[in-house]
Design an enzyme around this catalytic site. Structure first.
Site, PDB file in Angstrom:
ATOM      1  N   SER A   4      12.021  -1.408   1.180  1.00 35.06           N
ATOM      2  CA  SER A   4      11.815  -2.071  -0.111  1.00 35.06           C
ATOM      3  C   SER A   4      13.117  -2.596  -0.704  1.00 35.06           C
ATOM      4  CB  SER A   4      11.181  -1.082  -1.097  1.00 35.06           C
ATOM      5  OG  SER A   4      11.134  -1.627  -2.405  1.00 35.06           O
ATOM      6  N   TYR A  35      11.317  -8.691  -3.540  1.00 36.37           N
ATOM      7  CA  TYR A  35      10.879  -9.155  -4.855  1.00 36.37           C
ATOM      8  C   TYR A  35      11.771 -10.337  -5.229  1.00 36.37           C
ATOM      9  CZ  TYR A  35       8.368  -4.730  -5.656  1.00 36.37           C
ATOM     10  OH  TYR A  35       7.506  -3.656  -5.569  1.00 36.37           O
ATOM     11  N   THR A  40       6.455  -9.689  -2.044  1.00 43.79           N
ATOM     12  CA  THR A  40       5.486  -9.094  -2.963  1.00 43.79           C
ATOM     13  C   THR A  40       5.317  -9.997  -4.178  1.00 43.79           C
ATOM     14  OG1 THR A  40       5.994  -6.849  -2.242  1.00 43.79           O
ATOM     15  CG2 THR A  40       4.952  -7.089  -4.387  1.00 43.79           C
ATOM     16  N   LYS A  58       2.415 -10.080   0.183  1.00 48.65           N
ATOM     17  CA  LYS A  58       1.750  -8.842  -0.231  1.00 48.65           C
ATOM     18  C   LYS A  58       1.299  -8.951  -1.684  1.00 48.65           C
ATOM     19  CE  LYS A  58       2.661  -3.831  -0.468  1.00 48.65           C
ATOM     20  NZ  LYS A  58       2.491  -3.589  -1.920  1.00 48.65           N
ATOM     21  N   HIS A 112      -1.287  -3.146  -5.137  1.00 47.78           N
ATOM     22  CA  HIS A 112      -0.052  -2.385  -5.348  1.00 47.78           C
ATOM     23  C   HIS A 112      -0.346  -0.897  -5.514  1.00 47.78           C
ATOM     24  CE1 HIS A 112       4.223  -3.588  -6.201  1.00 47.78           C
ATOM     25  NE2 HIS A 112       4.306  -2.285  -6.423  1.00 47.78           N
TER      26      HIS A 112
END
Length: 403
Positions: A136, A160, A186, A276, A300
């Site tokens: 992540s 992100y 995402t 995602k 999520h």
């Protein structure tokens, strides 16, 4: 009248078979975990409340998460008999490469908060298991350090998009140079979800030693000892932050994210691109038009919009929308190998698991993550054998139906 006699020594020897003594406390603890629910119970006992609730909780009333889990529970399996399923092939092709199991480890933020072994432990287990691991943006181990501890593993990077596009481009370049073969963008976090457990617990990153957390720490001294005697808990891909998770998302993430930004990411990233957070069929179809290689049906983990669509129920419409032009994966609510088999039978190309391995991490570090994989693998194989199916490719919607 019953005739009595004394048992012979050899008869007693057959009955009195004590279990081997396991000296290591972690191994002894994990040996009692037969399901992911067992790992969750261990994780709850071993972690401070705020840490466990951050992992376990969801947004608002947590309806989305409960619905996702209930949907998997409502699956009805339809086994075939006399099918000769002694040997089971659990492998699948994901984005053109073989995975030994039909799931990958989902990206999770703040992983070293759950256990000091953090992302390196997860990456090593994924490498041994032959499955992908997604790091992540909000990870607590750097892109390069994860690559170093799992050099032969399959690594993905989750991105992100921040207000600062230059910072995002730098992360993309670092992931590419470090050998990550896929990028997961995402798209369901224009603002942070209302994660009420975190608010009520006063969770900050890193955890603050308030009177409440001090008292809780007295019940979990090993967790605090490990936190305080290892490298400081910080984000690896951004500057330090001392507020709540929701405040961080609202401050750094870009709520104006659009399809133009998706095109920018596609142009910037030379490998496979995954999006995602898809939650309706129209968006699934749009992703194909913009060159996406796979989509992840995800709310999520129920942590953003409460009452969001349940990914498993959305799956048929999404498959119809992409028409085979992109792979369709899903997450949220997966707590057993049977859940994964059901999703694959319904047509998913792969699943992502997050909480399942985090419970293992909290329960026993790297060995706990390995235990989670072993549990899921065993459940997948057993479920497929009982269905009379000897490969993931042999699963069909008729094997697992929804009411």
């Amino acid at each position: 009248m019953t005739k009595r006699r004394l048992p012979r020594p050899q008869e007693l020897a057959q009955i009195l078979r004590p279990k081997p003594v396991v000296l290591n406390a972690t191994d002894r603890r994990l040996a009692t975990a037969y399901t992911i629910a067992d790992l969750r119970a261990l994780a709850r006992r071993r972690s401070p409340r705020a840490v466990f609730d951050y992992t376990d909780g969801a947004a608002e009333a947590e309806i989305s998460l409960r619905r996702a889990r209930q949907t998997f529970r409502s699956i009805e399996f339809h086994p075939g008999v006399l099918r000769g399923a002694a040997e089971v092939d659990t492998g699948v092709d994901i984005l053109g490469k073989r995975s030994a199991l039909p799931f990958a480890f989902a990206p999770t933020g703040f992983t070293r908060m759950m256990n000091h072994e953090g992302e390196p432990a997860v990456a090593r287990v994924a490498q041994r298991a032959g499955i992908p691991y997604a790091l992540s943006t909000m990870g607590t181990t750097s892109i390069e350090d994860v690559a170093a501890v799992a050099p032969t593993g399959r690594r993905w990077f989750q991105l992100y998009v921040w207000r600062d596009r230059a910072a995002g481009r730098e992360l993309i370049e670092r992931a590419h140079h470090a050998g990550y073969d896929s990028l997961i963008l995402t798209v369901d976090t224009p603002v942070g979800g209302a994660r009420l457990r975190d608010m009520r617990n006063g969770l900050t990153i890193p955890p603050a030693l308030t009177l409440r957390t001090f008292l809780d720490g007295a019940l979990h001294p090993a967790w605090w000892f490990n936190l305080l005697t290892t490298e400081p808990l910080t984000f690896a891909s951004l500057s330090s932050w001392k507020g709540t998770v929701a405040e961080l998302i609202d401050d750094m993430f870009d709520p104006t994210l659009s399809l133009d930004d998706l095109d920018w990411v596609r142009e910037s990233w030379p490998g496979k691109l995954v999006v995602k957070g898809i939650q309706n069929a129209d968006d699934a179809g749009d992703m194909v038009k913009h060159g996406v290689d796979a989509i992840i049906l995800s709310n999520h983990g129920g942590r953003q919009l409460d009452r969001a669509p349940t990914p498993l129920r959305l799956l048929p419409a999404a498959l119809d929308a992409v028409q085979g032009e992109a792979e369709v994966w899903l997450d949220t609510g997966i707590l057993s190998g049977a859940d994964i088999v059901a999703a694959m039978a319904q047509g998913a190309n792969a699943c992502l698991v997050g909480r399942a391995y985090l419970y293992g991490l909290m329960a026993g570090g790297e060995r706990g993550v390995q235990r989670a994989v072993d549990i899921l693998r065993t459940e997948i194989v057993r479920t497929m054998r009982l269905l009379g199916v000897n490969s993931i490719a042999g699963l069909r919607p008729a094997h697992a139906t929804l009411p």
